[in-house]
Design an enzyme around this catalytic site. Structure first.
Site, PDB file in Angstrom:
ATOM      1  CB  SER A 135      -0.822  -0.126   1.184  1.00 40.94           C
ATOM      2  OG  SER A 135      -1.788   0.974   1.383  1.00 40.94           O
ATOM      3  CE1 TYR A 149       0.574   4.641  -5.655  1.00 36.19           C
ATOM      4  CE2 TYR A 149       0.820   6.422  -3.802  1.00 36.19           C
ATOM      5  CZ  TYR A 149       1.041   5.383  -4.334  1.00 36.19           C
ATOM      6  OH  TYR A 149       2.024   4.480  -3.974  1.00 36.19           O
ATOM      7  CE  LYS A 153       0.070   2.048  -3.969  1.00 38.77           C
ATOM      8  NZ  LYS A 153       0.498   0.433  -4.280  1.00 38.77           N
TER       9      LYS A 153
HETATM   10  N1  LIG Z   1       8.835   4.677  -3.652  1.00 39.93           N
HETATM   11  C1  LIG Z   1       7.959   5.331  -2.829  1.00 39.93           C
HETATM   12  O1  LIG Z   1       8.214   6.227  -2.355  1.00 39.93           O
HETATM   13  C2  LIG Z   1       6.697   4.346  -2.465  1.00 39.93           C
HETATM   14  C3  LIG Z   1       5.994   4.885  -1.443  1.00 39.93           C
HETATM   15  C4  LIG Z   1       4.697   4.356  -0.840  1.00 39.93           C
HETATM   16  C5  LIG Z   1       4.413   2.936  -1.712  1.00 39.93           C
HETATM   17  N2  LIG Z   1       5.302   2.575  -2.938  1.00 39.93           N
HETATM   18  C6  LIG Z   1       4.809   1.484  -3.753  1.00 39.93           C
HETATM   19  O2  LIG Z   1       5.752   0.694  -3.648  1.00 39.93           O
HETATM   20  C7  LIG Z   1       5.576  -0.381  -5.179  1.00 39.93           C
HETATM   21  C8  LIG Z   1       6.673  -0.324  -5.499  1.00 39.93           C
HETATM   22  O3  LIG Z   1       7.225   1.046  -6.035  1.00 39.93           O
HETATM   23  P1  LIG Z   1       8.684   1.729  -6.380  1.00 39.93           P
HETATM   24  O4  LIG Z   1       8.961   2.676  -5.330  1.00 39.93           O
HETATM   25  O5  LIG Z   1       9.729   0.462  -6.608  1.00 39.93           O
HETATM   26  O6  LIG Z   1       8.576   2.048  -7.730  1.00 39.93           O
HETATM   27  P2  LIG Z   1       9.368   1.920  -9.114  1.00 39.93           P
HETATM   28  O7  LIG Z   1      10.927   2.040  -9.140  1.00 39.93           O
HETATM   29  O8  LIG Z   1       8.818   2.769 -10.031  1.00 39.93           O
HETATM   30  O9  LIG Z   1       8.840   0.332  -9.424  1.00 39.93           O
HETATM   31  C9  LIG Z   1       7.825  -0.079 -10.080  1.00 39.93           C
HETATM   32  C10 LIG Z   1       7.793  -1.672 -10.373  1.00 39.93           C
HETATM   33  O10 LIG Z   1       6.474  -1.885 -10.472  1.00 39.93           O
HETATM   34  C11 LIG Z   1       6.451  -2.434 -11.827  1.00 39.93           C
HETATM   35  N3  LIG Z   1       5.099  -2.252 -12.449  1.00 39.93           N
HETATM   36  C12 LIG Z   1       4.306  -1.253 -12.692  1.00 39.93           C
HETATM   37  N4  LIG Z   1       3.303  -1.708 -13.299  1.00 39.93           N
HETATM   38  C13 LIG Z   1       3.223  -2.791 -13.381  1.00 39.93           C
HETATM   39  C14 LIG Z   1       2.298  -3.895 -13.822  1.00 39.93           C
HETATM   40  N5  LIG Z   1       1.208  -3.469 -14.617  1.00 39.93           N
HETATM   41  N6  LIG Z   1       2.699  -5.253 -14.086  1.00 39.93           N
HETATM   42  C15 LIG Z   1       3.705  -5.794 -13.068  1.00 39.93           C
HETATM   43  N7  LIG Z   1       4.739  -4.803 -12.925  1.00 39.93           N
HETATM   44  C16 LIG Z   1       4.405  -3.321 -13.062  1.00 39.93           C
HETATM   45  C17 LIG Z   1       7.493  -1.558 -12.649  1.00 39.93           C
HETATM   46  O11 LIG Z   1       7.534  -2.578 -13.546  1.00 39.93           O
HETATM   47  P3  LIG Z   1       8.471  -1.729 -15.051  1.00 39.93           P
HETATM   48  O12 LIG Z   1       9.918  -1.684 -14.971  1.00 39.93           O
HETATM   49  O13 LIG Z   1       7.734  -2.737 -16.091  1.00 39.93           O
HETATM   50  O14 LIG Z   1       7.864  -0.403 -15.345  1.00 39.93           O
HETATM   51  C18 LIG Z   1       8.488  -1.739 -11.569  1.00 39.93           C
HETATM   52  O15 LIG Z   1       8.953  -2.871 -11.442  1.00 39.93           O
HETATM   53  C19 LIG Z   1       4.330   0.256  -5.733  1.00 39.93           C
HETATM   54  O16 LIG Z   1       3.212  -0.348  -5.361  1.00 39.93           O
HETATM   55  C20 LIG Z   1       4.399   1.710  -5.126  1.00 39.93           C
HETATM   56  O17 LIG Z   1       2.823   2.216  -5.218  1.00 39.93           O
HETATM   57  C21 LIG Z   1       6.346   3.355  -3.299  1.00 39.93           C
END
Ligand SMILES: NC(=O)c1ccc[n+]([C@@H]2O[C@H](COP(=O)([O-])OP(=O)(O)OC[C@H]3O[C@@H](n4cnc5c(N)ncnc54)[C@H](OP(=O)(O)O)[C@@H]3O)[C@@H](O)[C@H]2O)c1
Length: 275
Positions: A135, A149, A153
């Site tokens: 989330s 977004y 979540k």
């Molecule tokens: N970073 C933050 O500050 C933060 C904070 C709160 C929550 N989150 C959550 O943490 C999770 C991971 O985010 P992150 O920070 O690691 O971001 P990120 O660096 O942008 O990585 C996102 C990952 O999700 C994959 N993805 C997106 N759409 C997809 C789909 N339809 N099917 C399969 N894979 C998909 C991307 O794949 P591709 O390489 O193919 O695009 C990538 O591997 C997300 O759910 C995000 O909402 C992040």
């Protein structure tokens, strides 16, 4: 005890670090992502006998089922599911198009549901399993300028908490993890998208680019988040919700307390409807 993991969105960011940390502690991992080539590149040095790379765009129910089937064929079980895949639609309610809103929910909510539907029968048959649904702090505190977004979540939170109650008697433990700001590609243009209908009336009050400006400055280290995930999975009695990140408590607590106070403050209207 060695575990078998199934991780979505393992091509970049937190997903990569979670896969690496699980491998580091001797576990097996089905690492899934939208592009097999990217997975092959990222995990080129991973131990071949303990990793299975699988193409999975979570918006495809058929791909989710196929990836789970292949994992079962290869490893024989799934102990931990990490529903990590997701992206952020930035901008105000009115700035998002219907197609953008649908795409946001297709990945963050319905995509997660696709993977859950594929994995739950496996865990029910095993009578055990851990599910971590990613989330966000934006799933706890409604976040303006990232309206859909945040809404997606919140949906993840509702789905996770209800599911946790449903499957607890079957030996399956479910947690919503709620990261604060972590330094991944999440806020930059390789991942985030912005509402396509900018509206001049809102301009004096900032834009979606203000949130995106935190890119590269986030205080959270995804390697350390992965270590927290390893500790979470090792707990006998995990929480149903876990904030992760030094900024997370300060971000959500005032709004949670304010919600309770507001509900209490209007109880005189709330409790007026019995026959
Ligand atoms: N970073 C933050 O500050 C933060 C904070 C709160 C929550 N989150 C959550 O943490 C999770 C991971 O985010 P992150 O920070 O690691 O971001 P990120 O660096 O942008 O990585 C996102 C990952 O999700 C994959 N993805 C997106 N759409 C997809 C789909 N339809 N099917 C399969 N894979 C998909 C991307 O794949 P591709 O390489 O193919 O695009 C990538 O591997 C997300 O759910 C995000 O909402 C992040």
């Amino acid at each position: 005890m060695s575990r078998t993991w199934f991780v979505t969105g393992a091509t970049r960011g937190m997903g990569v670090e979670i896969v690496k940390a699980a491998l580091q502690q001797g576990d097996k991992v089905a690492a899934t992502g939208r592009t097999l080539d990217k997975l092959l590149e990222v995990f080129a040095d991973a131990p071949r006998d303990r990793i299975k790379l699988l193409e999975l765009d979570v918006t495809s129910e058929a791909q989710a089922e196929a990836a789970v089937d292949t994992t079962m064929h290869h490893f024989g079980r799934i102990d931990v599911l990490v529903n990590n895949a997701g992206f952020c639609l930035l901008g105000r309610f009115e700035e998002a198009t219907a197609a953008q809103i649908e795409a946001q929910f297709a990945t963050n909510v319905f995509g997660m549901a696709n993977v859950l539907r594929a994995v739950l029968p496996v865990m029910r048959a095993q009578q055990s399993g851990r599910i971590l649904n990613t989330s966000s702090i934006a799933g706890v505190k409604a976040t303006a300028n990232a309206t859909f977004y945040s809404a997606s979540k919140f949906a993840v939170e509702g789905m996770t908490l209800a599911l946790a109650d449903e499957v607890a008697p079957l030996g399956i433990q479910v947690t919503a993890i709620e990261p604060g700001f972590f330094r991944t590609e999440f806020l930059n243009d390789r991942s985030a998208i912005h509402g396509e209908n900018p509206i001049a009336d809102y301009k004096p009050y900032g834009s979606s680019r203000d949130l995106a400006a935190a890119d590269g400055q986030q205080q959270g280290d995804p390697v350390k988040l992965a270590q927290v995930v390893m500790q979470l999975v090792a707990l006998d009695n995990p929480p149903r919700q876990l904030l992760i990140g030094n900024d997370a408590m300060d971000y959500v607590m005032p709004s949670l307390i304010a919600r309770i106070e507001e509900m209490r403050g209007f109880e005189h209207l709330t409790n007026t409807t019995d026959f």
